[in-house]
Design a protein around this motif. Structure first.
Motif, PDB file in Angstrom:
ATOM      1  N   GLN A   1       3.654  59.030  41.281  1.00  0.00           N
ATOM      2  CA  GLN A   1       2.730  59.909  41.998  1.00  0.00           C
ATOM      3  C   GLN A   1       3.459  60.778  43.023  1.00  0.00           C
ATOM      4  N   GLY A   2       4.778  60.750  42.998  1.00  0.00           N
ATOM      5  CA  GLY A   2       5.561  61.574  43.917  1.00  0.00           C
ATOM      6  C   GLY A   2       5.727  60.974  45.304  1.00  0.00           C
TER       7      GLY A   2
ATOM      8  N   ALA B   1      11.124  70.127  41.213  1.00  0.00           N
ATOM      9  CA  ALA B   1      12.015  69.821  40.091  1.00  0.00           C
ATOM     10  C   ALA B   1      13.035  68.740  40.407  1.00  0.00           C
ATOM     11  N   SER B   2      13.139  68.330  41.654  1.00  0.00           N
ATOM     12  CA  SER B   2      14.118  67.291  41.977  1.00  0.00           C
ATOM     13  C   SER B   2      13.769  65.955  41.332  1.00  0.00           C
ATOM     14  N   VAL B   3      12.515  65.739  40.923  1.00  0.00           N
ATOM     15  CA  VAL B   3      12.144  64.469  40.298  1.00  0.00           C
ATOM     16  C   VAL B   3      12.363  64.472  38.786  1.00  0.00           C
ATOM     17  N   PHE B   4      12.722  65.614  38.204  1.00  0.00           N
ATOM     18  CA  PHE B   4      12.981  65.670  36.763  1.00  0.00           C
ATOM     19  C   PHE B   4      14.255  64.880  36.437  1.00  0.00           C
ATOM     20  N   PRO B   5      14.242  64.117  35.353  1.00  0.00           N
ATOM     21  CA  PRO B   5      15.455  63.385  34.990  1.00  0.00           C
ATOM     22  C   PRO B   5      16.567  64.307  34.480  1.00  0.00           C
ATOM     23  N   ASP B   6      16.188  65.437  33.912  1.00  0.00           N
ATOM     24  CA  ASP B   6      17.139  66.426  33.395  1.00  0.00           C
ATOM     25  C   ASP B   6      16.633  67.821  33.706  1.00  0.00           C
ATOM     26  N   ILE B   7      17.535  68.782  33.776  1.00  0.00           N
ATOM     27  CA  ILE B   7      17.142  70.173  33.983  1.00  0.00           C
ATOM     28  C   ILE B   7      16.493  70.667  32.695  1.00  0.00           C
TER      29      ILE B   7
ATOM     30  N   GLY C   1      16.689  66.922  39.396  1.00  0.00           N
ATOM     31  CA  GLY C   1      17.185  65.596  39.121  1.00  0.00           C
ATOM     32  C   GLY C   1      17.833  64.867  40.282  1.00  0.00           C
ATOM     33  N   SER C   2      17.630  65.316  41.498  1.00  0.00           N
ATOM     34  CA  SER C   2      18.276  64.660  42.637  1.00  0.00           C
ATOM     35  C   SER C   2      17.401  63.603  43.309  1.00  0.00           C
ATOM     36  N   CYS C   3      16.171  63.431  42.808  1.00  0.00           N
ATOM     37  CA  CYS C   3      15.202  62.543  43.469  1.00  0.00           C
ATOM     38  C   CYS C   3      14.558  61.661  42.394  1.00  0.00           C
ATOM     39  N   ALA C   4      15.271  60.657  41.931  1.00  0.00           N
ATOM     40  CA  ALA C   4      14.839  59.867  40.777  1.00  0.00           C
ATOM     41  C   ALA C   4      13.412  59.325  40.920  1.00  0.00           C
ATOM     42  N   MET C   5      12.627  59.510  39.847  1.00  0.00           N
ATOM     43  CA  MET C   5      11.262  59.004  39.807  1.00  0.00           C
ATOM     44  C   MET C   5      11.276  57.696  39.024  1.00  0.00           C
ATOM     45  N   SER C   6      10.939  56.615  39.692  1.00  0.00           N
ATOM     46  CA  SER C   6      10.938  55.296  39.062  1.00  0.00           C
ATOM     47  C   SER C   6      10.234  54.320  40.007  1.00  0.00           C
ATOM     48  N   PRO C   7       9.850  53.143  39.506  1.00  0.00           N
ATOM     49  CA  PRO C   7       9.223  52.150  40.390  1.00  0.00           C
ATOM     50  C   PRO C   7      10.146  51.757  41.540  1.00  0.00           C
ATOM     51  N   ALA C   8       9.570  51.254  42.603  1.00  0.00           N
ATOM     52  CA  ALA C   8      10.314  50.921  43.823  1.00  0.00           C
ATOM     53  C   ALA C   8      11.377  49.861  43.599  1.00  0.00           C
ATOM     54  N   ASP C   9      11.232  49.026  42.564  1.00  0.00           N
ATOM     55  CA  ASP C   9      12.252  47.991  42.337  1.00  0.00           C
ATOM     56  C   ASP C   9      13.526  48.533  41.687  1.00  0.00           C
ATOM     57  N   ASP C  10      13.530  49.798  41.298  1.00  0.00           N
ATOM     58  CA  ASP C  10      14.730  50.452  40.772  1.00  0.00           C
ATOM     59  C   ASP C  10      15.562  50.925  41.960  1.00  0.00           C
ATOM     60  N   PRO C  11      16.781  50.434  42.124  1.00  0.00           N
ATOM     61  CA  PRO C  11      17.572  50.798  43.305  1.00  0.00           C
ATOM     62  C   PRO C  11      17.933  52.282  43.381  1.00  0.00           C
ATOM     63  N   ALA C  12      17.877  52.988  42.256  1.00  0.00           N
ATOM     64  CA  ALA C  12      18.189  54.417  42.262  1.00  0.00           C
ATOM     65  C   ALA C  12      16.951  55.280  42.501  1.00  0.00           C
ATOM     66  N   ALA C  13      15.783  54.661  42.536  1.00  0.00           N
ATOM     67  CA  ALA C  13      14.527  55.408  42.640  1.00  0.00           C
ATOM     68  C   ALA C  13      14.313  55.969  44.041  1.00  0.00           C
TER      69      ALA C  13
ATOM     70  N   VAL D   1       5.320  73.586  38.046  1.00  0.00           N
ATOM     71  CA  VAL D   1       3.908  73.822  38.377  1.00  0.00           C
ATOM     72  C   VAL D   1       3.048  72.686  37.825  1.00  0.00           C
ATOM     73  N   VAL D   2       3.311  72.281  36.589  1.00  0.00           N
ATOM     74  CA  VAL D   2       2.542  71.187  35.984  1.00  0.00           C
ATOM     75  C   VAL D   2       2.727  69.905  36.801  1.00  0.00           C
ATOM     76  N   LEU D   3       3.967  69.610  37.161  1.00  0.00           N
ATOM     77  CA  LEU D   3       4.241  68.433  37.985  1.00  0.00           C
ATOM     78  C   LEU D   3       3.502  68.510  39.316  1.00  0.00           C
ATOM     79  N   ALA D   4       3.581  69.652  39.982  1.00  0.00           N
ATOM     80  CA  ALA D   4       2.925  69.814  41.282  1.00  0.00           C
ATOM     81  C   ALA D   4       1.409  69.661  41.159  1.00  0.00           C
ATOM     82  N   GLU D   5       0.828  70.205  40.090  1.00  0.00           N
ATOM     83  CA  GLU D   5      -0.618  70.052  39.897  1.00  0.00           C
ATOM     84  C   GLU D   5      -0.989  68.588  39.652  1.00  0.00           C
ATOM     85  N   ARG D   6      -0.152  67.887  38.906  1.00  0.00           N
ATOM     86  CA  ARG D   6      -0.429  66.477  38.628  1.00  0.00           C
ATOM     87  C   ARG D   6      -0.349  65.643  39.911  1.00  0.00           C
ATOM     88  N   ILE D   7       0.692  65.860  40.691  1.00  0.00           N
ATOM     89  CA  ILE D   7       0.828  65.117  41.952  1.00  0.00           C
ATOM     90  C   ILE D   7      -0.285  65.506  42.917  1.00  0.00           C
TER      91      ILE D   7
END
Length: 98
Positions: A53-54, A67-73, A36-48, A83-89
């Motif tokens: 697509q990673g 796992a840093s892109v997960f919103p929660d643990i 959860g330390s690397c927020a996944m969101s569109p570029a216009d989100d200041p916290a993103a 693994v699922v996230l990595a395969e998708r990206i």
């Protein structure tokens, strides 16, 4: 992260099944799963930090696929969701470079 993870573990090489099983039993321990330390969101989100697509906003050719892109643990071990996230990206990367 080094201060939290401790010394690297080195499995016996070449491991046979019995030696590897014993090594795992002797060296296994629980550890903190950072997420959860690397927020996944569109570029216009200041916290993103990354898009869906990673891709790291503002840094060309750099992606985050952990796992840093997960919103929660996750409630359980984060290994399978990671693994699922990595395969998708990876699929996004393959589609854009082909």
């Amino acid at each position: 992260m080094d201060r939290y993870l401790g010394a690297p573990l080195h499995a016996p090489l070449p491991p046979d099944d019995a030696d590897l099983d014993q090594w795992i039993l002797r060296h296994h321990s629980h550890y903190w799963h950072p997420a959860g330390s690397c927020a996944m969101s569109p570029a216009d989100d200041p916290a993103a930090v990354v898009d869906h697509q990673g891709r790291v906003h503002g840094v060309g050719e750099l992606r985050v696929a952990d796992a840093s892109v997960f919103p929660d643990i996750p409630r359980a071990t984060p290994a399978l969701p990671t693994v699922v996230l990595a395969e998708r990206i990876s699929a996004f990367m393959t589609a854009t470079t082909s």
